[in-house]
Design an enzyme around this catalytic site. Structure first.
Site, PDB file in Angstrom:
ATOM      1  N   HIS A  41      -2.713 -56.835 -13.662  1.00 15.57           N
ATOM      2  CA  HIS A  41      -3.847 -57.251 -12.848  1.00 15.57           C
ATOM      3  C   HIS A  41      -4.446 -58.568 -13.351  1.00 15.57           C
ATOM      4  CE1 HIS A  41      -6.811 -56.109  -9.843  1.00 15.57           C
ATOM      5  NE2 HIS A  41      -7.741 -56.611 -10.640  1.00 15.57           N
ATOM      6  N   HIS A  86      -8.662 -54.086  -3.532  1.00 11.18           N
ATOM      7  CA  HIS A  86      -9.283 -53.005  -4.291  1.00 11.18           C
ATOM      8  C   HIS A  86      -8.610 -51.706  -3.858  1.00 11.18           C
ATOM      9  CE1 HIS A  86     -13.172 -52.335  -6.759  1.00 11.18           C
ATOM     10  NE2 HIS A  86     -12.285 -52.999  -7.443  1.00 11.18           N
TER      11      HIS A  86
END
Lengths: 225, 729
Positions: free
Chosen positions: B44, B90
């Site tokens: 990430h 998300h």
């Protein structure tokens, strides 16, 4: 003519309201929530948004702000006050208008262009010209807690005294409000609250200019303080 | 080695990565350092499986003000103003807890935009769920839509557009991508680089708690699987009121020139914002965790450093300005604390009072994560399965109604009415009134248009061609409102890159993205990568979501998609030669397989330019790009929006080699459906098909001809609410 537009932490539509006031040809300034003085202001807008986050009950905290204390005195003295959406909720919480705004019947936020019927005030209501005096305004609504509620006898009194200012056009009530009520005024007529957003109907590019008439009507309804 | 092997693995680091950390530090990392490395070396934060590929993307352009590497990209729109924009995923938080996952997705992307000094003016969302006949998908849809509305509505930023698709491969791992656009005076924009040795580091906004610990490594960089409920504590909780105060506070600080630099705290919290600020500025940074305002008094240093508590910003301030900065925070009733200092040590040092609890070279922490090569392998065939839901031999009428009622094609009114699309007084074209959202920008006396697209099913059929199509669809949508593209951002949502098929999909998709952006001359100004999107049944459809921002001189000319005038001619412009490959109809029939035709990028770009100029000159009554569900659905959408029927003959498309069925429901890029004066349309080079008028949709297509009443068509198209709120099993 100079409008004051209240600004709380969590207000959303205060700049839109400021811009709308200016579109009517008037001047306008923001009034910070901690200001106790409405110096030089001829009319007040309490704008939409989520004052102080509205995590309690919508408008329940804003009514205690210094600026709202000043607005209450201003309204009592006959100054014109327009509460839009959260501003309407604040006026009800402050006891300047009767009733309350509950969660929408759908339990969902709704944003939609609607037709509103403007209903004349008590001093000008003549039955013979009633239809002509009830123009239809195209104005958007956007809220999650906009279902107007009051006891039956309060609703009857509002009707009898000409205090219903705006109704949703037949079949367009977006939230389950009692008697299709979109907005009301106080007995004197100088304090008006409505759920739909006239400040978002002041520019032909963004949809409609019918909202200007709401600002003009409120400005004309009060005795400038 | 005395470091417990299980610990670093639990945090998502491989054995060889740990060895590299030990080598860089010259010793074993302690718990604080290990936690910080595990986050910054996660996929990430480090893009370790994608960074090599992303180098192909074109990022330069004369209108680019800020490119990749900053909190958001930005393009010049004239008169000293820039539009900043970014899209971010998300996904995993939303799959675990959809309301807070989606809400904080919006909160995070807003912070990215105001971190560079831009006032957020619009939000868009790109959502993917499983089919609506699943209880789980309806739950995720409902929660995510409420969450997006809760955050965006409360903070007063208009949600002006987006897209939603429902496909079985997203059943377990839904996608929630949020985009934000902001406006800034170019000269007031700030970068995230820490600078000025001796300057103070000030943490602003919410207090720091135990929420979201390990979000980036545990949630975002691993596959979802059994026991995901146990991961709920890794999802953050959003507070839009706090964000609204921090937003106004930061914009005031920047306007008054009180900040040297600003960075949001997102994934990996203080660890990544402090580390990345130091790395970008080529300096060191000391952080004293004892000075961080906490929600719970007994938090450990590593918890403070990795917490993903929302609504926090980190600013670098000259010592003489600290008092003024704290006073502005006080005015906005938002927290503030001086928690550190910029140093020349080249180290990130973590202190607790006087005690050093962690010390790492910035270069090791931020820039030394190994980058991996993918090991791609093309699948031998269609790996996602097929499920037929349309009866074989269905009539043309029933087929059209089934397509219009398919939730991916159906009207998204049920979704977008839950969002405030108007606040800010900029929205000139609202959702569903035109092919792209249009916002007026009085500051620059013009307007911007934005579109977000990405059909994962088509990308699964051919990742290269499908990604090119997604970008072309954005370009077509902008052309429909008369806008010229200025820049593009993207969010690459893919499966596990360590597996050969998702690796191949990613590799081919990025190649397609680079190719089409170069051909169109549209720079990529930012992006986000979300990998490991898999459930027990396998990877999601490869889903590159692309968002394009364009400029138009006069918002009043932005054309709508609704038919407006009885008697107008209808015509088709562009190299549209539809097939059933990867189409909505192929899905409903359970006939999906690999392969898509290759889009003719140059010809489509020319068609876009023709449409753009025609729209700007006010020559068209309506324009709509032909997309999901083919020409039949595009016609129906323009007819429903205008409340007028139409009749056309598809013979000209037959001459392009299409079967009657392909002309009606086939899909492909490059088609614009126009209405207006017949002579004007012919002069543009469009092919006349028929006329606007009546109360039915009539299509002459040989043995597949159809006639359907507008009422029936509209009722099928408006069925999303019933499908979404249905509460049976």
């Amino acid at each position: 003519m100079r409008w004051g537009v209240l600004q709380f932490p969590g207000s959303c539509d205060e700049r839109d309201a400021l811009h709308a006031c200016e579109r009517t040809g008037a001047e306008a300034r923001l009034v910070w929530h901690e200001e106790r003085d409405l110096e030089g202001v001829d009319a007040v807008v309490i704008p939409g948004g989520f004052s102080y986050g509205d995590y309690l009950r919508a408008g329940a905290i804003a009514r205690f702000s210094p600026a709202m204390e000043a607005v209450a005195e201003f309204a009592t003295a006959g100054g014109p006050v327009l509460g839009i959406c959260n501003g309407f909720q604040v006026l009800c919480e402050a006891g300047l208008l009767p009733g309350a705004l509950l969660l929408n019947e759908s339990l969902r936020f709704v944003c939609r262009q609607l037709d509103l019927i403007a209903v004349d005030g008590p001093e000008t209501g003549h039955i013979d010209t009633f239809e002509a005096r009830r123009p239809t305004l195209s104005i958007p609504a956007k809220h999650g807690e906009g279902r107007y509620f009051a006891a039956e006898e309060v609703l009857d009194a509002l009707e009898a005294k000409g205090q219903i200012a705006y109704c949703y056009a037949p079949g367009q009530n977006p939230n389950g409000s009692a008697r299709d009520i979109a907005g009301i005024r106080n007995e004197a007529g100088n304090v008006v609250g409505l759920m739909p957003h006239p400040e978002h109907a002041v520019d032909p590019l963004t949809g409609s200019t019918d909202g200007l008439r709401v600002f003009e009507a409120v400005a004309a309804a009060g005795v400038p303080a | 080695m005395t470091v417990e092997v299980a610990k670093h693995r639990e945090l998502g680091l491989t054995d060889s990565e740990l060895e590299l950390i030990v080598e860089k530090l010259g010793r074993e990392p302690n718990d604080v350092e290990l936690a910080m490395f595990s986050l910054l070396w996660s996929e990430h934060c480090s893009y370790k499986h994608s960074r090599k590929l992303l180098g192909q993307l074109p990022t330069e352009g004369e209108r680019v003000v800020m490119g990749p590497g900053e909190n958001a990209g930005a393009v010049d729109i004239g008169n000293g103003y820039a539009i900043a924009f970014k899209v971010e995923s998300h996904n995993h938080p939303s799959a675990v807890e959809p309301f807070q996952g989606a809400a904080t997705g919006v909160g995070g992307i807003l912070r990215d935009v105001f971190a560079i000094g831009a006032r957020p003016i619009a939000i868009l969302d790109s959502l993917r769920f499983g089919e609506l006949d699943s209880v789980r998908s309806r739950h995720l849809l409902d929660g995510a839509v409420r969450g997006i509305g809760h955050y965006g509505n409360s903070i007063g930023v208009a949600t002006v557009g987006g897209e939603v698709y429902f496909e079985a491969p997203y059943e377990h791992n839904c996608l929630v991508n949020a985009m934000c656009l902001g406006i800034a005076r170019t000269k007031d924009m700030v970068r995230a680089a820490a600078a000025g040795v001796g300057n103070a580091v000030v943490l602003m906004g919410a207090t720091t708690g135990r929420d979201g610990i390990g979000g980036a490594s545990v949630l975002a960089s691993a596959e979802l699987g059994e026991g995901d409920e146990a991961k709920r504590p890794t999802v953050q909780v959003g507070d839009p009121f706090e964000e609204s105060k921090v937003l106004e506070c930061c914009l005031e600080l920047l306007e008054r020139g009180l900040l040297v630099s600003l960075q949001d705290l997102g994934a990996a919290g203080l660890t990544s914002s402090a580390g990345e600020m130091a790395s970008a500025g080529g300096v060191g940074i000391d952080i004293d965790v004892a000075r961080v305002p906490l929600r719970e008094a007994d938090m450990e240093p590593f918890e403070i450093m990795v917490s993903e508590s929302q609504e926090r910003m980190l600013g670098v301030v000259e010592p003489a300005r600290v008092v003024e900065v704290l006073a502005v925070c006080e005015k906005w009733q938002t927290g503030s604390a001086e928690i550190g200092i910029v140093t020349d040590s080249g180290q990130v040092r973590i202190l607790r009072g006087g005690e050093v609890v962690g010390e790492m070279p910035v270069e090791a922490l931020v820039d030394s994560c190994p980058l991996y090569d993918l090991e791609p392998a093309e699948p031998e065939g269609w790996i996602y399965g097929n499920r037929a839901t349309l009866a074989p031999g269905a009539s043309s009428e029933d087929t059209l109604l089934a397509l219009l009622g398919s939730p991916s094609v159906a009207s998204k009114r049920w979704v977008f009415e839950q969002y405030d699309s108007l606040v800010g007084s900029r929205t000139v074209r609202r959702p569903e009134s035109a092919d792209a959202a249009v916002l007026q920008v009085p500051e620059a006396s013009n307007a911007i248009a934005v579109s977000i697209d990405g059909n994962g099913r088509r990308v699964a059929c051919d990742p290269h061609a499908g990604t090119i199509e997604a970008v072309l669809e954005c370009a077509q949508n902008l052309a429909c409102v008369g806008a010229e593209p200025l820049g593009l951002t993207n969010c690459l949502n893919f499966g596990n890159p360590e597996k050969p098929v998702p690796a191949w999909q990613l590799d081919r998709a990025v190649a397609g993205l680079a190719e089409v952006c170069r051909a169109l001359g549209v720079p990529v100004v930012g992006g986000n990568v979300s990998l490991y999107n898999e459930g027990p049944e396998g990877p999601i459809y490869p889903t590159p979501v692309v968002a394009m921002v364009g400029e138009l001189p006069d918002p009043a000319q932005a054309c709508g998609s609704a038919f407006t005038k009885e008697g107008d001619a209808i015509a088709l412009l562009g190299p549209f030669a539809p097939t059933l490959a990867g189409s909505e109809l192929a899905k409903l029939r359970g006939e999906l397989e690999m392969g898509l035709p290759q889009p003719e990028v140059e010809v489509i770009a020319a068609a876009c330019a023709t449409v753009r100029e025609a729209v700007r000159a006010g020559k068209l009554s309506s324009v709509h790009d032909v997309s999901d569900g083919g020409l039949g659905c595009a016609l129906a959408e323009s007819a429903i929006a205008g409340g007028i029927g139409c009749s056309i003959d598809v013979q000209p498309l037959r001459e392009r080699g299409c079967s009657p069925e392909e002309t009606l429901f086939g899909e492909g890029t490059g088609g614009f459906l126009l209405s207006g004066d017949r002579e004007v349309l012919e002069k543009l080079g469009a092919t006349p098909l028929g006329r606007v008028g009546g109360t039915t949709i009539e299509i002459a297509a040989g043995d597949r001809s159809l006639t359907v009443g507008l009422v029936a068509v509209e009722s099928a198209w408006r069925s999303l609410r019933t499908q979404a709120e249905h509460d049976g099993a």
